[in-house]
Design a protein around this motif. Structure first.
Motif, PDB file in Angstrom:
ATOM      1  N   ASP A 175      10.209  35.294  17.226  1.00  0.00           N
ATOM      2  CA  ASP A 175      10.523  33.887  16.965  1.00  0.00           C
ATOM      3  C   ASP A 175      11.925  33.506  17.430  1.00  0.00           C
ATOM      4  OD1 ASP A 175      11.379  35.641  14.837  1.00  0.00           O
ATOM      5  OD2 ASP A 175      11.939  33.855  13.708  1.00  0.00           O
ATOM      6  N   VAL A 194       5.175  38.964  12.110  1.00  0.00           N
ATOM      7  CA  VAL A 194       4.301  39.118  10.943  1.00  0.00           C
ATOM      8  C   VAL A 194       3.884  37.715  10.503  1.00  0.00           C
ATOM      9  CG1 VAL A 194       4.170  39.954   8.566  1.00  0.00           C
ATOM     10  CG2 VAL A 194       5.540  41.200  10.247  1.00  0.00           C
ATOM     11  N   LYS A 235       3.878  31.874  10.945  1.00  0.00           N
ATOM     12  CA  LYS A 235       4.613  33.122  10.695  1.00  0.00           C
ATOM     13  C   LYS A 235       5.019  33.245   9.226  1.00  0.00           C
ATOM     14  CE  LYS A 235       9.480  32.284  11.265  1.00  0.00           C
ATOM     15  NZ  LYS A 235      10.764  32.843  11.549  1.00  0.00           N
TER      16      LYS A 235
HETATM   17  P1  ADP Z   1      13.073  33.416   8.209  1.00  0.00           P
HETATM   18  O1  ADP Z   1      12.537  33.142   9.590  1.00  0.00           O
HETATM   19  O2  ADP Z   1      12.086  34.009   7.299  1.00  0.00           O
HETATM   20  O3  ADP Z   1      13.804  32.257   7.616  1.00  0.00           O
HETATM   21  P2  ADP Z   1      15.491  34.533   9.279  1.00  0.00           P
HETATM   22  O4  ADP Z   1      15.489  33.311  10.127  1.00  0.00           O
HETATM   23  O5  ADP Z   1      16.705  34.774   8.473  1.00  0.00           O
HETATM   24  O6  ADP Z   1      14.187  34.520   8.375  1.00  0.00           O
HETATM   25  O7  ADP Z   1      15.179  35.772  10.213  1.00  0.00           O
HETATM   26  C1  ADP Z   1      15.845  37.011  10.153  1.00  0.00           C
HETATM   27  C2  ADP Z   1      15.223  38.006  11.109  1.00  0.00           C
HETATM   28  O8  ADP Z   1      13.887  38.297  10.712  1.00  0.00           O
HETATM   29  C3  ADP Z   1      15.134  37.551  12.565  1.00  0.00           C
HETATM   30  O9  ADP Z   1      15.399  38.645  13.426  1.00  0.00           O
HETATM   31  C4  ADP Z   1      13.714  37.116  12.709  1.00  0.00           C
HETATM   32  O10 ADP Z   1      13.252  37.250  14.029  1.00  0.00           O
HETATM   33  C5  ADP Z   1      13.007  38.100  11.805  1.00  0.00           C
HETATM   34  N1  ADP Z   1      11.775  37.512  11.275  1.00  0.00           N
HETATM   35  C6  ADP Z   1      11.680  36.454  10.447  1.00  0.00           C
HETATM   36  N2  ADP Z   1      10.397  36.173  10.157  1.00  0.00           N
HETATM   37  C7  ADP Z   1       9.660  37.092  10.834  1.00  0.00           C
HETATM   38  C8  ADP Z   1       8.261  37.346  10.940  1.00  0.00           C
HETATM   39  N3  ADP Z   1       7.380  36.612  10.285  1.00  0.00           N
HETATM   40  N4  ADP Z   1       7.857  38.362  11.718  1.00  0.00           N
HETATM   41  C9  ADP Z   1       8.753  39.139  12.376  1.00  0.00           C
HETATM   42  N5  ADP Z   1      10.082  38.960  12.317  1.00  0.00           N
HETATM   43  C10 ADP Z   1      10.545  37.955  11.555  1.00  0.00           C
END
Ligand code: ADP
Ligand code: TRP
Length: 332
Positions: A147, A185, A194
């Motif tokens: 993402d 994920v 996601k």
């Molecule tokens: P969120 O997207 O849940 O708000 P963050 O933006 O703080 O979380 O993301 C922190 C890290 O976790 C990043 O490297 C992001 O790519 C990874 N990440 C967040 N959600 C997912 C997901 N659903 N699957 C894989 N990686 C994820």
């Protein structure tokens, strides 16, 4: 040896996607690289969290890094706002970034939808700050989930525009780094969106801090479809929930998605869910227990962060001096 930089926002609800998509990969990179792992509180401010929550969540992410296996003696763990150079460089980059580039960012569009006129400037400029996080350390590799790929591409473009504008070869282009399995994920309630901290339903995600009973319940309730599992990912192309559960299993068991499909071919979802629950508990419960212990030691956590920000500042300040010189700021 390259230099790794990555970060997570202290916005609570740390989940399985953050662990599999980010933190777990960082642990494996520790020995082969120089590492900086950041808690990006300036980014979190774009959602205006309650100040007390921000402090709690900052320590929670720090504890998660350490509990998952990031070794503070080996890697620099620090808070973004403690190193002023991130914000300073973000401003310089703001002056070089065309609005057209920012208008293409899908995360901004997804987060704001039809309300983009009401969104704050920080949310819009978010990827510019992320570029500054990466480039102020001249990081060579950035391990993030799928993402964040578009944001990393923007950071590369900004590095290029800086070099061209000032006719220097100062920034090198940082590389995206992701593991294929479970790089994305998905939500347990909807296999097409996601897994995210901001989903209103707790049942959409497994939290790193969920206890075994909660994990079992969430997996039991996870959305499925009526058919038995097929033997290849291709045969389940239009079954996002099945692919997501198999993908999570594969990531946790360290096998390929293809092998996971073969393993569960013809099985019912309940068979997969039982095995998946066991794997999740085996992986997450030791981390949860360590986090609980670490969170009782807030002075220890704060000490780690302080040491980390001193080390990070040393690198950042040196680079910031070069950058100020390049753009023509008079040293007074
Ligand atoms: P969120 O997207 O849940 O708000 P963050 O933006 O703080 O979380 O993301 C922190 C890290 O976790 C990043 O490297 C992001 O790519 C990874 N990440 C967040 N959600 C997912 C997901 N659903 N699957 C894989 N990686 C994820
Ligand atoms: N934008 C990232 C996310 O939401 C977090 C982040 C901020 C980051 N700065 C970074 C990730 C620098 C890697 C490198 O996940």
């Amino acid at each position: 040896m390259g230099r790794i930089l990555s970060g997570i926002q202290p916005t609570g609800n740390l989940h399985l996607g953050n662990y599999l998509g980010a933190i777990r990969n960082w642990v494996t990179l520790q020995n082969s690289h120089e590492n900086l792992f950041c808690i990006v509180d300036l980014h979190a401010l774009t959602t205006l969290p309650d100040p007390k929550d921000m402090q709690t969540w900052t320590r929670e992410v720090t504890a998660a890094y350490i509990a998952a296996g990031i070794n503070p003696d080996q890697s620099i763990i620090f808070v973004q706002s403690a190193v002023a150079a991130h914000s300073e460089l973000a401003w310089i980059f703001s002056c070089l970034t065309p609005l057209g580039w920012l208008n293409r960012m899908t995360q901004f569009k997804d987060k704001t939808g039809k309300n983009s006129e009401q969104a704050n400037l920080g949310l819009y400029a978010y990827p510019v700050l992320m570029a500054a996080d990466i480039l102020i350390y001249k990081a060579t590799h950035v391990p993030v989930g799928e993402d964040q790929k578009q944001h990393l591409e923007l950071a590369r473009d900004i590095a290029g525009v800086f070099n061209r504008q000032y006719n220097v070869d100062y920034f090198h282009l940082p590389e995206f780094f992701s593991l294929k399995v479970a790089a994305r994920v998905m939500s347990l309630r909807d296999g097409t969106s996601k897994m995210s901290k901001s989903d209103p339903s707790d049942y959409s995600r497994i939290h790193v801090m969920d206890d075994p009973d909660t994990i079992a319940l969430k997996i039991r309730k996870a959305k499925t479809d009526p058919d038995p599992l097929a033997s290849t990912p291709h045969a389940m192309e239009n079954r996002p929930e099945a692919l997501n559960l198999l993908g999570i299993y594969a990531a946790l068991a360290n096998i390929s998605l293809e092998d996971a499909c073969r393993m569960f071919e013809g099985a019912s979802f309940s068979g997969l869910k039982q095995k998946l629950t066991d794997q999740l508990i085996a992986t997450l419960d030791p981390i949860r227990k360590k986090m609980i212990d670490l969170l009782k030691e807030s002075t220890y956590l704060d000490h780690i962060l302080k040491e980390g920000s001193l080390k990070a500042s040393e690198i950042a300040t040196k680079n910031m001096n070069d950058i100020k010189n390049i753009v023509g700021f008079l040293k007074t």
